[in-house]
Design an enzyme around this catalytic site. Structure first.
Site, PDB file in Angstrom:
ATOM      1  N   PRO A 128      19.434 -32.185   8.434  1.00 15.66           N
ATOM      2  CA  PRO A 128      18.859 -33.260   9.238  1.00 15.66           C
ATOM      3  C   PRO A 128      17.360 -33.070   9.424  1.00 15.66           C
ATOM      4  O   PRO A 128      16.604 -34.028   9.419  1.00 15.66           O
ATOM      5  CB  PRO A 128      19.605 -33.148  10.569  1.00 15.66           C
ATOM      6  CG  PRO A 128      20.889 -32.448  10.238  1.00 15.66           C
ATOM      7  CD  PRO A 128      20.590 -31.547   9.091  1.00 15.66           C
ATOM      8  N   MET A 188      15.814  34.330 -17.807  1.00 15.23           N
ATOM      9  CA  MET A 188      16.916  35.174 -18.272  1.00 15.23           C
ATOM     10  C   MET A 188      16.734  36.626 -17.857  1.00 15.23           C
ATOM     11  O   MET A 188      17.060  37.539 -18.605  1.00 15.23           O
ATOM     12  CB  MET A 188      17.044  35.090 -19.810  1.00 15.23           C
ATOM     13  CG  MET A 188      17.438  33.703 -20.286  1.00 15.23           C
ATOM     14  SD  MET A 188      17.553  33.578 -22.075  1.00 15.23           S
ATOM     15  CE  MET A 188      15.891  33.105 -22.506  1.00 15.23           C
ATOM     16  N   ASP A 190      24.602  22.420 -23.740  1.00 17.17           N
ATOM     17  CA  ASP A 190      24.630  23.821 -23.319  1.00 17.17           C
ATOM     18  C   ASP A 190      25.374  24.019 -22.024  1.00 17.17           C
ATOM     19  O   ASP A 190      25.655  23.066 -21.312  1.00 17.17           O
ATOM     20  CB  ASP A 190      23.202  24.249 -22.976  1.00 17.17           C
ATOM     21  CG  ASP A 190      22.397  24.597 -24.181  1.00 17.17           C
ATOM     22  OD1 ASP A 190      21.234  24.886 -23.976  1.00 17.17           O
ATOM     23  OD2 ASP A 190      22.931  24.595 -25.303  1.00 17.17           O
ATOM     24  N   LYS A 242      26.071  28.641 -24.328  1.00 22.06           N
ATOM     25  CA  LYS A 242      25.803  30.034 -24.644  1.00 22.06           C
ATOM     26  C   LYS A 242      25.628  30.797 -23.350  1.00 22.06           C
ATOM     27  O   LYS A 242      24.966  30.352 -22.447  1.00 22.06           O
ATOM     28  CB  LYS A 242      24.507  30.151 -25.452  1.00 22.06           C
ATOM     29  CG  LYS A 242      24.659  29.685 -26.860  1.00 22.06           C
ATOM     30  CD  LYS A 242      23.419  30.003 -27.632  1.00 22.06           C
ATOM     31  CE  LYS A 242      22.278  29.155 -27.155  1.00 22.06           C
ATOM     32  NZ  LYS A 242      21.165  29.135 -28.094  1.00 22.06           N
ATOM     33  N   THR A 300      10.413  22.336 -17.536  1.00 26.65           N
ATOM     34  CA  THR A 300      10.957  23.681 -17.743  1.00 26.65           C
ATOM     35  C   THR A 300      11.353  24.315 -16.412  1.00 26.65           C
ATOM     36  O   THR A 300      10.842  23.929 -15.349  1.00 26.65           O
ATOM     37  CB  THR A 300       9.934  24.539 -18.508  1.00 26.65           C
ATOM     38  OG1 THR A 300      10.587  25.733 -18.948  1.00 26.65           O
ATOM     39  CG2 THR A 300       8.736  24.901 -17.651  1.00 26.65           C
ATOM     40  N   ALA A 301      12.305  25.243 -16.484  1.00 30.04           N
ATOM     41  CA  ALA A 301      12.892  25.804 -15.256  1.00 30.04           C
ATOM     42  C   ALA A 301      11.831  26.359 -14.302  1.00 30.04           C
ATOM     43  O   ALA A 301      11.907  26.124 -13.093  1.00 30.04           O
ATOM     44  CB  ALA A 301      13.907  26.881 -15.615  1.00 30.04           C
TER      45      ALA A 301
HETATM   46  N1  SAH Z   1      14.611  25.837 -22.155  1.00 34.62           N
HETATM   47  C1  SAH Z   1      14.891  26.247 -20.805  1.00 34.62           C
HETATM   48  C2  SAH Z   1      15.140  27.718 -20.657  1.00 34.62           C
HETATM   49  C3  SAH Z   1      16.383  28.182 -21.335  1.00 34.62           C
HETATM   50  S1  SAH Z   1      16.635  29.889 -21.147  1.00 34.62           S
HETATM   51  C4  SAH Z   1      13.745  25.769 -19.907  1.00 34.62           C
HETATM   52  O1  SAH Z   1      12.715  25.335 -20.396  1.00 34.62           O
HETATM   53  O2  SAH Z   1      13.898  25.846 -18.683  1.00 34.62           O
HETATM   54  C5  SAH Z   1      17.789  29.941 -19.811  1.00 34.62           C
HETATM   55  C6  SAH Z   1      17.117  30.469 -18.549  1.00 34.62           C
HETATM   56  O3  SAH Z   1      16.378  29.437 -17.939  1.00 34.62           O
HETATM   57  C7  SAH Z   1      18.065  30.935 -17.486  1.00 34.62           C
HETATM   58  O4  SAH Z   1      18.531  32.232 -17.732  1.00 34.62           O
HETATM   59  C8  SAH Z   1      17.195  30.873 -16.266  1.00 34.62           C
HETATM   60  O5  SAH Z   1      16.300  31.967 -16.243  1.00 34.62           O
HETATM   61  C9  SAH Z   1      16.371  29.645 -16.552  1.00 34.62           C
HETATM   62  N2  SAH Z   1      16.928  28.438 -15.905  1.00 34.62           N
HETATM   63  C10 SAH Z   1      17.349  27.325 -16.502  1.00 34.62           C
HETATM   64  N3  SAH Z   1      17.717  26.413 -15.595  1.00 34.62           N
HETATM   65  C11 SAH Z   1      17.513  26.968 -14.386  1.00 34.62           C
HETATM   66  C12 SAH Z   1      17.685  26.521 -13.044  1.00 34.62           C
HETATM   67  N4  SAH Z   1      18.160  25.294 -12.765  1.00 34.62           N
HETATM   68  N5  SAH Z   1      17.359  27.353 -12.048  1.00 34.62           N
HETATM   69  C13 SAH Z   1      16.881  28.584 -12.298  1.00 34.62           C
HETATM   70  N6  SAH Z   1      16.704  29.052 -13.543  1.00 34.62           N
HETATM   71  C14 SAH Z   1      17.006  28.251 -14.579  1.00 34.62           C
END
Ligand code: SAH
Length: 479
Positions: free
Chosen positions: A43, A386, A251, A273, A334-335
């Site tokens: 309306p 590692m 992995d 691994k 990377t980690a």
């Molecule tokens: N390409 C991977 C490393 C592989 S070697 C990168 O760039 O991160 C595997 C190692 O990475 C593990 O033994 C540990 O030291 C490390 N890593 C991978 N993921 C991780 C996480 N979420 N927290 C802590 N360390 C980690």
């Protein structure tokens, strides 16, 4: 899922909208866009609706609707925000079995109206099941930001080739690959860059090659870094290739959250691994990559972190290159970077560390093959991959080389994941603390005075996981 998503064809059909305000105007607009004949009952139409009046296929009634107005409608919208009008409207719609939606009255709705990203002919509709519309709106903004405006036109452009592709490429699997290569490859790139002619020429050439059997009969390999664990840390490119793969080799470091983002019907092969019990030997993994690609598959090799940092990515691509298989490498977080950020430890800092060293302490039988002269340099951070199993040997090595036992050290387990644990201490007490906390890994060990910054940077602690709210990278779309 509480609602069934469908897209209704209402072209040429009648839609009733009751109301004269903003909500009504939105409903009218959307129904008109979808090609309906819209009858709006108001309306006293307010400004937004008044602007629309006069548009084609829109009829305005300056009165309230009655049951007869509902007859023959595809959809009825109650948008008056007046309960006294909503209730009868809903009743008439029910009696006549017409789909009904009353704004803000879920009990009066046969369906909910999604948030929409319009890239005609592509439409993205988002629903939160009616629980939190604001989330739908935020999500919409993110999608808007990532979907190039030309994407809808690209769909139209390639859609016109449908018949020709169908005839030239009878095999459904090959055809899907062809489509994907076309849209995500040079044809799509040329078109989105505004060069339609070149896109057409490229398409014709690609189709000819495919018809002649020279198309990409061979598969390819994507060596993709998936980051340290939090799916938010994936790159756009990683995600896109994950969605495209036919088979994925992954992995132990790849968690279920990330794996769930791989294309649903992709075959999954676990090649995990552990440092000592190898499920599959590196040579076997490389052989498998080659064999799958030679079968014409798009093979995703998903790796934790970055593929080229302690990831043996270099070995895998050498094998692929040797076999003449196409591949691409996608970097990942990377980690050490992920753990540093999520644990509140900057890896470099002008007052503490001018360099950061990434090393692996994965020696056999407690003997570490490390360059101690480099490791003990002052004003640097050492991130050890590692190394958890060799932590006591590592610490003893530093002390033996004259480094102070007051040196700060952190062990970050499951970095960036919900289960992240951070243990900090010095060379003197870290081994005992790590044992007391039951740290099992995967873990990155961070050595250097930057570790102390964690306490001074005002981190927000959530249980064992610590995150600084302002820099938490939980916002991949940049919105
Ligand atoms: N390409 C991977 C490393 C592989 S070697 C990168 O760039 O991160 C595997 C190692 O990475 C593990 O033994 C540990 O030291 C490390 N890593 C991978 N993921 C991780 C996480 N979420 N927290 C802590 N360390 C980690």
């Amino acid at each position: 899922m509480e609602f069934l998503p469908v897209f209704l064809d209402i072209r040429g059909r009648k839609v009733l909208v009751d109301g004269g305000g903003t909500v009504a105007a939105r409903r009218v607009e959307r129904a008109l866009d979808a090609g309906a004949h819209v009858e709006v009952f108001a309306p006293e139409p307010e400004e937004e609706l008044s602007i629309l009046l006069g548009r084609e296929r829109l009829t305005h009634q300056a009165r309230l609707p009655g049951p007869e107005d509902v007859t023959g409608c595809a959809v009825v919208y109650g948008a008056s925000e007046d309960p006294a009008r909503d209730e009868p409207l809903h009743r008439w719609a029910q009696e006549q079995k017409v789909l009904c939606n009353i704004a803000d009255r879920p009990e009066f709705c046969d369906f909910i109206t999604p948030s929409i990203v319009d890239r005609a002919p592509i439409t993205v509709a988002i629903s939160t099941g009616g629980t939190a519309p604001i989330i739908a709106r935020i999500l919409r903004a993110r999608i808007e930001a990532t979907l190039p405006p030309g994407f809808g036109r690209l769909a139209e452009f390639v859609g016109a080739f449908r018949q020709r592709i169908m005839e030239a490429v009878p095999d459904a699997g090959r055809r899907r690959h062809f489509w994907e290569r076309m849209i995500e490859g040079p044809v799509g790139d040329f078109f989105l860059a505004g060069d339609r002619d070149r896109a057409e020429a490229q398409f014709a050439a690609d189709l000819e090659a495919e018809r002649g059997g020279e198309g990409h009969g061979e598969g390819e390999v994507y060596l993709v870094g998936a980051g340290p664990g939090d799916p938010d840390l994936l790159t756009f490119r990683a995600l896109r290739l994950m969605q495209r793969a036919d088979v994925v080799l992954y992995d132990r470091l790849i968690g279920p959250e990330i794996l769930s983002l791989v294309r649903r019907d992709a075959e999954r092969i676990y090649v995990g691994k552990r440092s000592r019990d190898h499920v599959m030997k590196q040579e076997d993994i490389s052989d498998l990559l080659v064999r799958l690609a030679q079968e014409g598959k798009r093979v995703l090799r998903l790796k934790g972190g970055d593929p080229f940092i302690f990831g043996r990515g270099g070995e895998e691509i050498a094998r692929l290159a040797g076999a003449g298989i196409g591949f691409q490498v996608v970097p990942g977080v990377t980690a050490a970077a992920g753990c540093g950020a999520y644990a509140g430890i900057p890896l470099t800092h002008r007052d503490h560390a001018q360099s950061a060293l990434f090393v692996t302490a994965h020696g056999k039988d407690g003997v570490l093959d490390l360059d101690w002269e480099v490791l003990i340099r002052p004003a640097q951070t050492v991130a050890v991959y590692m190394g958890l199993g060799n932590l006591p040997v590592l610490v003893a090595g530093f002390l033996r080389h004259g480094v102070s036992d007051e040196t700060p050290i952190a062990v970050v387990e499951n970095g960036t994941l919900e289960t992240q644990k951070v243990v900090t201490g010095t060379f003197r007490d870290i081994v005992a603390k790590v044992e007391a906390d039951g740290i099992k890994g995967p873990a990155v060990i961070i050595i250097g005075t930057v570790v102390r910054l964690r306490d001074t940077l005002n981190w927000v602690h959530h249980g064992s996981r610590s995150r600084h709210l302002d820099i938490r990278p939980g916002n991949p779309m940049g919105v």
